[in-house]
Design a protein around this motif. Structure first.
Motif, PDB file in Angstrom:
ATOM      1  N   GLY A 176       0.806  -1.206   0.000  1.00 29.66           N
ATOM      2  CA  GLY A 176       0.000   0.000   0.000  1.00 29.66           C
ATOM      3  C   GLY A 176       0.842   1.261   0.000  1.00 29.66           C
ATOM      4  N   LEU A 177       1.901   1.286   0.817  1.00 31.27           N
ATOM      5  CA  LEU A 177       2.784   2.452   0.857  1.00 31.27           C
ATOM      6  C   LEU A 177       3.416   2.706  -0.506  1.00 31.27           C
ATOM      7  CD1 LEU A 177       4.449   1.743   4.310  1.00 31.27           C
ATOM      8  CD2 LEU A 177       3.090   3.783   3.761  1.00 31.27           C
ATOM      9  N   LEU A 178       3.821   1.640  -1.186  1.00 27.58           N
ATOM     10  CA  LEU A 178       4.441   1.789  -2.500  1.00 27.58           C
ATOM     11  C   LEU A 178       3.456   2.290  -3.554  1.00 27.58           C
ATOM     12  CD1 LEU A 178       6.631  -1.427  -2.432  1.00 27.58           C
ATOM     13  CD2 LEU A 178       7.496   0.917  -2.622  1.00 27.58           C
ATOM     14  N   ARG A 179       2.186   2.110  -3.279  1.00 27.19           N
ATOM     15  CA  ARG A 179       1.157   2.550  -4.218  1.00 27.19           C
ATOM     16  C   ARG A 179       0.515   3.875  -3.799  1.00 27.19           C
ATOM     17  NH1 ARG A 179       2.452  -2.198  -4.964  1.00 27.19           N
ATOM     18  NH2 ARG A 179       1.990  -3.454  -6.819  1.00 27.19           N
ATOM     19  N   GLY A 180       1.142   4.550  -2.846  1.00 29.72           N
ATOM     20  CA  GLY A 180       0.706   5.892  -2.500  1.00 29.72           C
ATOM     21  C   GLY A 180      -0.365   5.992  -1.436  1.00 29.72           C
ATOM     22  N   ARG A 181      -0.669   4.878  -0.760  1.00 26.62           N
ATOM     23  CA  ARG A 181      -1.708   4.927   0.267  1.00 26.62           C
ATOM     24  C   ARG A 181      -1.205   5.632   1.533  1.00 26.62           C
ATOM     25  NH1 ARG A 181      -4.592  -0.588   1.699  1.00 26.62           N
ATOM     26  NH2 ARG A 181      -5.497   0.889   3.212  1.00 26.62           N
ATOM     27  N   THR A 182      -2.112   6.277   2.211  1.00 21.27           N
ATOM     28  CA  THR A 182      -1.846   6.834   3.533  1.00 21.27           C
ATOM     29  C   THR A 182      -2.509   5.937   4.564  1.00 21.27           C
ATOM     30  OG1 THR A 182      -1.765   9.092   2.670  1.00 21.27           O
ATOM     31  CG2 THR A 182      -2.153   8.833   5.035  1.00 21.27           C
ATOM     32  N   PHE A 183      -1.740   5.516   5.551  1.00 18.49           N
ATOM     33  CA  PHE A 183      -2.245   4.544   6.522  1.00 18.49           C
ATOM     34  C   PHE A 183      -2.450   5.161   7.898  1.00 18.49           C
ATOM     35  CE2 PHE A 183      -0.481   1.413   3.528  1.00 18.49           C
ATOM     36  CZ  PHE A 183      -1.491   0.453   3.549  1.00 18.49           C
ATOM     37  N   ASP A 184      -3.494   4.708   8.554  1.00 16.41           N
ATOM     38  CA  ASP A 184      -3.665   4.850   9.998  1.00 16.41           C
ATOM     39  C   ASP A 184      -3.991   3.443  10.485  1.00 16.41           C
ATOM     40  OD1 ASP A 184      -4.063   5.612  12.578  1.00 16.41           O
ATOM     41  OD2 ASP A 184      -5.934   6.694  12.222  1.00 16.41           O
ATOM     42  N   PHE A 185      -2.928   2.634  10.546  1.00 19.04           N
ATOM     43  CA  PHE A 185      -3.069   1.181  10.686  1.00 19.04           C
ATOM     44  C   PHE A 185      -2.619   0.731  12.074  1.00 19.04           C
ATOM     45  CE2 PHE A 185      -1.656  -3.206  10.321  1.00 19.04           C
ATOM     46  CZ  PHE A 185      -2.645  -3.795   9.543  1.00 19.04           C
ATOM     47  N   HIS A 186      -3.482  -0.041  12.728  1.00 17.39           N
ATOM     48  CA  HIS A 186      -3.175  -0.563  14.058  1.00 17.39           C
ATOM     49  C   HIS A 186      -3.501  -2.057  14.043  1.00 17.39           C
ATOM     50  CE1 HIS A 186      -3.085   3.663  15.423  1.00 17.39           C
ATOM     51  NE2 HIS A 186      -4.117   3.800  14.608  1.00 17.39           N
ATOM     52  N   GLY A 187      -2.502  -2.876  13.721  1.00 17.32           N
ATOM     53  CA  GLY A 187      -2.733  -4.300  13.605  1.00 17.32           C
ATOM     54  C   GLY A 187      -2.286  -5.070  14.824  1.00 17.32           C
ATOM     55  N   ALA A 188      -2.349  -6.374  14.700  1.00 22.23           N
ATOM     56  CA  ALA A 188      -1.907  -7.233  15.805  1.00 22.23           C
ATOM     57  C   ALA A 188      -0.400  -7.186  15.986  1.00 22.23           C
ATOM     58  CB  ALA A 188      -2.367  -8.668  15.540  1.00 22.23           C
ATOM     59  N   TYR A 189       0.333  -6.923  14.891  1.00 28.83           N
ATOM     60  CA  TYR A 189       1.797  -6.953  14.947  1.00 28.83           C
ATOM     61  C   TYR A 189       2.452  -5.658  14.484  1.00 28.83           C
ATOM     62  CZ  TYR A 189       0.906 -11.917  15.497  1.00 28.83           C
ATOM     63  OH  TYR A 189       0.451 -13.115  15.954  1.00 28.83           O
ATOM     64  N   TYR A 190       1.782  -4.904  13.636  1.00 26.76           N
ATOM     65  CA  TYR A 190       2.414  -3.709  13.063  1.00 26.76           C
ATOM     66  C   TYR A 190       1.512  -2.490  13.201  1.00 26.76           C
ATOM     67  CZ  TYR A 190       5.885  -6.875  11.259  1.00 26.76           C
ATOM     68  OH  TYR A 190       6.873  -7.821  11.174  1.00 26.76           O
ATOM     69  N   HIS A 191       2.170  -1.367  13.400  1.00 26.46           N
ATOM     70  CA  HIS A 191       1.504  -0.078  13.534  1.00 26.46           C
ATOM     71  C   HIS A 191       2.146   0.850  12.519  1.00 26.46           C
ATOM     72  CE1 HIS A 191      -0.317   3.270  15.926  1.00 26.46           C
ATOM     73  NE2 HIS A 191       0.664   3.941  15.341  1.00 26.46           N
TER      74      HIS A 191
END
Length: 315
Positions: free
Chosen positions: A115-130
């Motif tokens: 997603g980052l490589l495709r220009g997405r902006t994240f507000d992601f809070h997962g089980a393993y990664y933030h």
């Protein structure tokens, strides 16, 4: 693992001057793979590259995306960046504990990097990664994201979230009958195209004074002892559970997980991978390099690439 970046230059030159499609490097703990490829580009041999596979616990997804795009910018060519969770011992050493669910961790990781490589902006809070944020826009050659795959569960996940499935030590028959159907199942569930299949295949031409079994042990011995590889090989009908490494290597060769023979025989076996649905076969002569040295490895690669260049199916 190259000890000096200039050791990569002849291999980059071979990709540049022959019909070989891409220069691949696994996870390196000596000269880091991205930096080695960038050094080769600085010597005038910028070529398409593949990372198969980088270990997720060593790098945050944002850093992974940044490094992969930076490599594409440095080389001026496409990059296929593959990732995998690594062994539980590595996960524990880097994180304090192994992933309770490697599939969930891999899904989060690949989703973020891609997603980052495709220009997405994240507000992601997962089980393993933030991850909060995005990569600053920058025109660059294409970067695809692959997932290391051995068994059906990871193949279905790759079908859902990755651009490519990258395998190692997997016989053509196992790819045809197990991995690729699972990959298609995962892609179908998401209504997306089936990812490309990249098979990293250990192989060797005859080496003076060394048997094919000895070369297989020199290149793939640790993998035969690793539980997740041993399980995959058992699923493929190859038993490497004995106490004799040479006998295990003999099973590996007989089952088509390690290719051995003259150039015509290797071309025939590589063609079997293509006919099984593999898009890209990676020539891996680690065993030759470990037992005969880098010059012997380069001679064998040149011979194999030349033999393949005479076939219509070269890809």
């Amino acid at each position: 693992m190259p000890r000096r970046p200039e050791q990569l230059t002849p291999y980059a030159a071979l990709v540049h001057w022959t019909r070989a499609a891409r220069l691949w490097q696994g996870q390196s703990l000596a000269v880091e793979s991205h930096q080695g490829f960038a050094h080769a580009a600085g010597t005038g041999f910028g070529v398409p590259t593949g990372l198969g596979v980088s270990l997720m616990p060593l790098r945050h997804p944002y850093e992974a995306a940044l490094q992969a795009r930076s490599l594409a910018l440095a080389t001026g060519h496409p990059v296929l960046a593959g990732f995998g969770p690594g062994r539980p011992a590595l996960q524990r050493a880097m994180r304090g504990e192994p992933y309770a669910s490697p599939l969930t961790a891999a899904e989060e990781y690949v989703t973020l990097v891609r997603g980052l490589l495709r220009g997405r902006t994240f507000d992601f809070h997962g089980a393993y990664y933030h991850c909060e944020g995005a990569l600053p826009p920058s025109p660059a050659p294409e970067v695809q994201v692959g997932l290391g795959v051995l068994r059906p569960g990871m193949a279905r996940l790759a079908g859902r979230v990755a651009d490519a499935a990258i395998t190692w030590l997997t016989p053509a028959s196992y790819l045809r009958e197990t991995v690729i159907p699972a990959l298609r199942e995962g892609a179908g569930a998401e209504g997306r195209p089936v990812p490309r299949v990249v098979a990293m295949v250990p192989m060797a031409l005859p080496l003076p004074d060394h048997t094919a079994e000895a070369v297989a042990v020199a290149g793939s011995g640790p993998h035969m002892r690793a539980p997740h590889y041993a399980d995959m090989l058992r699923r493929a009908g190859i038993d490497v559970g004995g106490d004799d490494p040479r006998e295990n290597a003999r099973s590996l060769i007989a089952g088509g997980a390690f290719l051995a023979g003259d150039a015509d025989r290797l071309v025939e076996q590589i063609r079997d991978f293509w006919n099984s649905g593999v898009d890209e076969v990676v020539i891996n002569v680690t065993g030759v390099a470990n037992i005969g040295g880098p010059q012997a490895a380069m001679r064998q690669i040149k011979t194999i690439v030349t033999a393949l260049s005479g076939t219509e199916e070269t890809r």
